[in-house]
Write an enzyme that holds these catalytic residues in place. Structure first.
Site, mmCIF file in Angstrom:
data_model
loop_
_atom_site.group_PDB
_atom_site.id
_atom_site.type_symbol
_atom_site.label_atom_id
_atom_site.label_comp_id
_atom_site.label_asym_id
_atom_site.label_seq_id
_atom_site.Cartn_x
_atom_site.Cartn_y
_atom_site.Cartn_z
ATOM 1 N N GLY A 131 -27.059 98.428 -3.217
ATOM 2 C CA GLY A 131 -25.599 98.353 -3.266
ATOM 3 C C GLY A 131 -25.115 96.916 -3.307
ATOM 4 C CG ASN B 133 -19.367 99.357 5.979
ATOM 5 O OD1 ASN B 133 -18.306 99.032 5.445
ATOM 6 N ND2 ASN B 133 -20.139 98.491 6.580
ATOM 7 C CB CYS C 147 -24.500 94.833 7.816
ATOM 8 S SG CYS C 147 -24.693 96.193 6.678
#
Ligand code: PLP
Length: 382
Positions: free
Chosen positions: A71, A151, A325
């Site tokens: 991505g 996200n 992340c």
């Protein structure tokens, strides 16, 4: 110990059916897709079939699909590729403050190279400020890049409206759909989307494979020099087995869309309801209605999310504090900060993301653990 995995927004397990379709491409049809002999032709057939499956899932032509490694690469290619190719038309890009770092950092790089970027604010639920979007558009605006769904907090952005605005103003529209694929129905024609990023590992294909949709006729510069693969836009021998896996996975997830979506929503709503009913001083983050079916992002006042994560891990529960992340970062997540969460509450935030293998029994276990651990941690801190 049984592992109960509630971090499906970070990554997912590869489906059995996906793995089964991939294996021949490692051992039998392992040829280079550019080769003319049979083993190469078989690889090329696998590549073509996957391209068609991806195109069918988002209603575009297979020639408009480019395979990438993830991505992040798709986002880089879309944003920088379009910016470089359209330099002569303008140097202004509009994005939002809550994008993934693949988008934000691509924009930061472009700023160093003379581009101007507007980072739109979001409201307390993470919805992009549409008035600011409209007023930011100027004659130099060449690209709008807004994520389909966030996200961390799961908010689904008003993509249809943004698409209309972009089209009306003759500006290209990219959307990072890494979290939305499989969880939202996407029709790039209806939504006026010009470029769209996706990543296989979020919908039960392996890690390390992504795709980018680019509407026919849109020019973008390649970022990597080498061979002529992917219509001369993405050099490198195609990762056929994983491409085949991504194709199978996207086809399956949309075939099961209604059942999958309902299952995720049922588990998510049960979890949110129970937590809201039984644990005081909590806050659900993200839009309550326009949210990803599997996302539950909740702040627990006075609870250190890292400690909560460790306690959950001890009983086999996998979850996330903010996004995968940014786990481990000392700074609070930029998404939580952008929706106005104070630093203390941001560091007390847990993201649960449901997937196809979660059960109601597992969710009840999760709720029980949360009730106990949140209470224990709060008592310890008294
Ligand atoms: N965009 C969003 C919204 C994401 O959630 C992620 C990964 O978490 C990415 C981009 C990056 O995808 P990849 O891990 O495939 O590079």
């Amino acid at each position: 110990m049984k592992i109960r995995y509630f971090d499906n927004a970070a990554t997912t397990a590869v489906r059995e059916e996906v793995l089964k379709e991939m294996i021949p491409y490692f051992k039998i049809n392992y040829g280079n897709a550019s080769a003319i002999y049979s083993v190469g032709r078989e690889a090329k057939r696998g590549l073509d079939k996957a391209r068609i499956r991806v195109a069918n899932a988002i209603n575009c032509n297979s020639h408009e699909i480019y395979f990438t490694s993830c991505g992040s690469e798709s986002d880089n290619l879309a944003i920088k590729g379009v910016a470089y190719a359209n330099r002569n038309k303008g140097n202004h890009i509009i994005t939002s403050k809550i994008e993934h770092h693949a988008v934000l950092n691509s924009c930061k790089t472009l700023e160093k190279q003379g581009f101007r970027v507007t980072y739109l604010n979001v409201d307390e639920n993470g919805n992009v400020d549409m008035n600011e979007l409209i007023s930011s558009i100027c004659k130099d605006t060449i690209l709008i890049s807004i994520m389909f769904a966030n996200n961390e907090i799961g908010t689904i952005e008003p993509i249809e409206q943004i698409g209309k605005i972009a089209r009306k103003n003759n500006i290209l529209f990219h959307t990072d759909s890494v979290q939305a694929i499989g969880n939202v129905r996407i029709d790039v024609q209806k939504l006026n989307i010009d470029l769209l990023s996706m990543s296989g590992h979020k919908f039960y294909a392996p890690k390390g494979i992504g795709a980018l949709y680019v509407r026919k006729g849109i020019d973008f510069e390649k970022l990597q020099d080498g061979g002529h693969q992917e219509k001369n836009k993405r050099a490198g021998t195609e990762n056929i087995a994983e491409i085949v896996g991504l194709g199978k996975a996207i086809e399956m997830i949309y075939q099961e869309y209604d059942i999958y979506n309902q299952k995720l929503k049922t588990l998510r709503d049960y979890y949110i309801d129970e937590i809201e009913k039984t644990i005081p001083n909590i806050k659900l983050n993200g839009d309550r209605i326009n949210r990803l079916p599997g996302n539950a992002n909740i702040s627990f006042k006075g609870v250190d999310a890292q400690e909560l994560l460790l306690q959950l891990d001890e009983v086999g529960i996998c979850a996330a504090a903010g996004s995968a992340c940014s786990t481990g970062d000392a700074e609070p997540s930029h998404v939580l900060t952008s929706i106005g969460l104070p630093k203390e509450l941001a560091s007390s935030t847990l993201r649960i993301s449901f997937g196809k293998d979660n059960t109601m029994e597992d969710t009840k276990f999760l709720v029980n653990c949360m009730q106990k651990f949140v209470k224990d941690i709060r008592e310890k801190q008294k």
